[in-house]
Design an enzyme around this catalytic site. Structure first.
Site, mmCIF file in Angstrom:
data_model
loop_
_atom_site.group_PDB
_atom_site.id
_atom_site.type_symbol
_atom_site.label_atom_id
_atom_site.label_comp_id
_atom_site.label_asym_id
_atom_site.label_seq_id
_atom_site.Cartn_x
_atom_site.Cartn_y
_atom_site.Cartn_z
ATOM 1 N N ASP A 128 -14.409 -22.153 -24.348
ATOM 2 C CA ASP A 128 -13.542 -23.088 -23.633
ATOM 3 C C ASP A 128 -14.184 -23.549 -22.334
ATOM 4 O O ASP A 128 -14.336 -22.773 -21.392
ATOM 5 C CB ASP A 128 -12.195 -22.412 -23.331
ATOM 6 C CG ASP A 128 -11.358 -22.269 -24.593
ATOM 7 O OD1 ASP A 128 -11.170 -23.283 -25.293
ATOM 8 O OD2 ASP A 128 -10.908 -21.147 -24.891
ATOM 9 N N MET A 130 -12.880 -29.351 -22.483
ATOM 10 C CA MET A 130 -11.696 -29.853 -21.785
ATOM 11 C C MET A 130 -12.175 -30.446 -20.470
ATOM 12 O O MET A 130 -11.906 -29.937 -19.387
ATOM 13 C CB MET A 130 -10.696 -28.703 -21.584
ATOM 14 C CG MET A 130 -10.025 -28.300 -22.902
ATOM 15 S SD MET A 130 -9.317 -26.651 -22.841
ATOM 16 C CE MET A 130 -10.768 -25.679 -23.245
ATOM 17 N N GLY A 150 -5.380 -19.257 -21.048
ATOM 18 C CA GLY A 150 -5.043 -18.420 -22.189
ATOM 19 C C GLY A 150 -3.684 -17.780 -21.972
ATOM 20 O O GLY A 150 -3.113 -17.854 -20.878
ATOM 21 N N GLY A 151 -3.162 -17.168 -23.023
ATOM 22 C CA GLY A 151 -1.956 -16.364 -22.886
ATOM 23 C C GLY A 151 -0.644 -17.118 -22.838
ATOM 24 O O GLY A 151 0.386 -16.552 -22.488
ATOM 25 N N HIS A 202 -15.369 -26.187 -27.019
ATOM 26 C CA HIS A 202 -14.165 -26.996 -26.803
ATOM 27 C C HIS A 202 -14.227 -27.568 -25.391
ATOM 28 O O HIS A 202 -13.994 -26.852 -24.421
ATOM 29 C CB HIS A 202 -12.940 -26.072 -27.006
ATOM 30 C CG HIS A 202 -11.628 -26.726 -26.755
ATOM 31 N ND1 HIS A 202 -10.447 -26.001 -26.646
ATOM 32 C CD2 HIS A 202 -11.274 -28.021 -26.609
ATOM 33 C CE1 HIS A 202 -9.443 -26.830 -26.444
ATOM 34 N NE2 HIS A 202 -9.910 -28.063 -26.395
ATOM 35 N N GLY A 217 -7.348 -16.228 -28.306
ATOM 36 C CA GLY A 217 -7.885 -15.413 -27.230
ATOM 37 C C GLY A 217 -7.093 -14.145 -27.061
ATOM 38 O O GLY A 217 -7.456 -13.076 -27.575
ATOM 39 N N HIS A 270 -15.415 -19.306 -30.143
ATOM 40 C CA HIS A 270 -14.769 -20.454 -29.492
ATOM 41 C C HIS A 270 -15.010 -20.384 -27.984
ATOM 42 O O HIS A 270 -14.700 -19.382 -27.340
ATOM 43 C CB HIS A 270 -13.268 -20.421 -29.800
ATOM 44 C CG HIS A 270 -12.515 -21.623 -29.325
ATOM 45 N ND1 HIS A 270 -12.446 -22.798 -30.036
ATOM 46 C CD2 HIS A 270 -11.792 -21.827 -28.202
ATOM 47 C CE1 HIS A 270 -11.702 -23.668 -29.377
ATOM 48 N NE2 HIS A 270 -11.287 -23.110 -28.255
ATOM 49 N N MET A 275 -13.916 -25.952 -19.112
ATOM 50 C CA MET A 275 -12.896 -26.648 -18.312
ATOM 51 C C MET A 275 -13.495 -27.091 -16.988
ATOM 52 O O MET A 275 -14.266 -26.353 -16.374
ATOM 53 C CB MET A 275 -11.716 -25.715 -18.047
ATOM 54 C CG MET A 275 -11.124 -25.093 -19.297
ATOM 55 S SD MET A 275 -9.653 -24.145 -18.923
ATOM 56 C CE MET A 275 -9.371 -23.370 -20.539
ATOM 57 N N SER A 329 -11.623 -16.762 -28.908
ATOM 58 C CA SER A 329 -11.937 -17.514 -27.688
ATOM 59 C C SER A 329 -12.409 -16.559 -26.605
ATOM 60 O O SER A 329 -11.680 -15.654 -26.197
ATOM 61 C CB SER A 329 -10.700 -18.266 -27.205
ATOM 62 O OG SER A 329 -10.890 -18.640 -25.859
ATOM 63 N N ASP A 374 -5.300 -24.173 -31.832
ATOM 64 C CA ASP A 374 -5.714 -23.444 -30.616
ATOM 65 C C ASP A 374 -4.551 -23.376 -29.638
ATOM 66 O O ASP A 374 -4.009 -24.396 -29.226
ATOM 67 C CB ASP A 374 -6.891 -24.216 -29.993
ATOM 68 C CG ASP A 374 -7.503 -23.529 -28.787
ATOM 69 O OD1 ASP A 374 -7.201 -22.352 -28.527
ATOM 70 O OD2 ASP A 374 -8.306 -24.204 -28.097
ATOM 71 N N MET A 402 -4.061 -28.799 -30.438
ATOM 72 C CA MET A 402 -3.641 -27.894 -29.364
ATOM 73 C C MET A 402 -2.160 -27.556 -29.516
ATOM 74 O O MET A 402 -1.327 -28.442 -29.671
ATOM 75 C CB MET A 402 -3.857 -28.545 -27.992
ATOM 76 C CG MET A 402 -5.305 -28.718 -27.566
ATOM 77 S SD MET A 402 -6.307 -27.222 -27.654
ATOM 78 C CE MET A 402 -5.450 -26.147 -26.510
HETATM 79 C C1 DX5 Z 1 -6.543 -23.031 -23.858
HETATM 80 C C2 DX5 Z 1 -7.813 -22.792 -24.608
HETATM 81 C C3 DX5 Z 1 -7.645 -21.800 -25.685
HETATM 82 C C4 DX5 Z 1 -7.299 -20.432 -25.184
HETATM 83 C C5 DX5 Z 1 -6.422 -19.794 -26.193
HETATM 84 O O1 DX5 Z 1 -6.706 -24.081 -22.978
HETATM 85 O O2 DX5 Z 1 -8.282 -23.984 -25.199
HETATM 86 O O3 DX5 Z 1 -8.776 -21.732 -26.536
HETATM 87 O O4 DX5 Z 1 -8.402 -19.600 -24.967
HETATM 88 O O5 DX5 Z 1 -5.922 -18.619 -25.649
HETATM 89 P P1 DX5 Z 1 -4.662 -17.889 -26.299
HETATM 90 O O6 DX5 Z 1 -5.016 -17.549 -27.696
HETATM 91 O O7 DX5 Z 1 -4.483 -16.718 -25.418
HETATM 92 O O8 DX5 Z 1 -3.504 -18.878 -26.240
HETATM 93 ZN ZN ZN Z 2 -9.905 -23.788 -26.798
#
Ligand code: DX5
Ligand code: ZN
Length: 216
Positions: free
Chosen positions: A34, A67, A143-144, A65, A196, A32, A36, A7, A174, A136
């Site tokens: 993201d 969101m 992330g994180g 993806h 990510g 990937h 948002m 990601s 994910d 999800m």
């Molecule tokens: C979260 C995203 C993920 C995110 C994952 O809303 O959809 O794709 O980047 O990040 P990690 O792997 O750090 O949880």
């Molecule tokens: Zn994602």
């Protein structure tokens, strides 16, 4: 074969092109992306213009993806920008069937995603029509975060349904994926790991991805 989809939410946004090029050279399977909107999730990231900008930097599939609320408004723009797989959230629109059809009519693969608190039954009616289910395992937005095991039973249920249907749709997970949670998801039937922080944070991404791919 398990696919790894790093990601770019964890990448250096000031040099995304090079980052995407590096992911390909390190052996990623998909990129990937993201997206948002600050409405469906409490964060704003990137839009079609950025996807268009990174498109020439890789020949790997862009796994986009979304969101975003009412994603049907923007499918054409993401398709034109160079997305290969376009995933919408089941919670984000009333119009799932038409949005899946729209994605297909633009020649793209259609994915459906569900949040941790959303029951599997919400996506079940669509499993025969999609190319990808994205489970999800964190609340989307950042992330994180830590992996939420509630996703594992949904992966198992989806695996059973896809097998019964004879579907070869991808089953992606994910959120909070690392060696250990990734292995649990693969054991439950996942075919694609999006990650990510765990990948960008490790010293040798190539080795790490190779290890994850062979965890089955
Ligand atoms: C979260 C995203 C993920 C995110 C994952 O809303 O959809 O794709 O980047 O990040 P990690 O792997 O750090 O949880
Ligand atoms: Zn994602």
């Amino acid at each position: 074969m398990i696919k790894i989809a790093p990601s770019i939410l964890s990448a250096d946004f000031s040099r995304l092109g090079e980052e995407v090029e590096r992911l390909e050279s390190e052996g990623a399977d998909w990129i990937h992306v993201d997206v948002m909107d600050g409405m469906f999730v409490p964060n704003i990231t990137i839009g079609p213009a950025v996807i268009e900008a990174i498109r020439p930097w890789t020949s790997l599939p862009l796994d986009v993806h979304l969101m975003i609320a009412s994603p049907e408004r923007y499918i054409k723009q993401f398709a034109d920008a160079g997305a290969d797989l376009i995933t919408i959230h089941v919670e984000a629109t009333e119009d799932i069937d038409n949005t899946i059809q729209l994605i297909h009519s633009l020649g793209k693969k259609a994915g459906l995603s569900l949040n941790p608190e959303t029951p599997f039954s919400r996506v079940e009616p669509y499993l025969n029509f999609i190319d990808l289910l994205l489970v999800m395992t964190v609340h989307p937005g950042f992330g994180g975060q830590s992996f939420m095991p509630i996703g594992l039973s949904k992966i198992s249920s989806a695996r059973k349904t896809f097998d019964l249907l004879g579907s070869n749709a991808e089953l992606e997970v994910d959120g909070g994926i690392n060696r250990s949670t990734g292995k649990q998801c693969i054991d439950a039937g996942a075919t694609v790991l999006a990650a990510g922080s765990a990948l960008f944070g490790c010293p040798n991404m190539r080795e790490e991805m190779e290890l994850w791919r062979n965890m089955r």
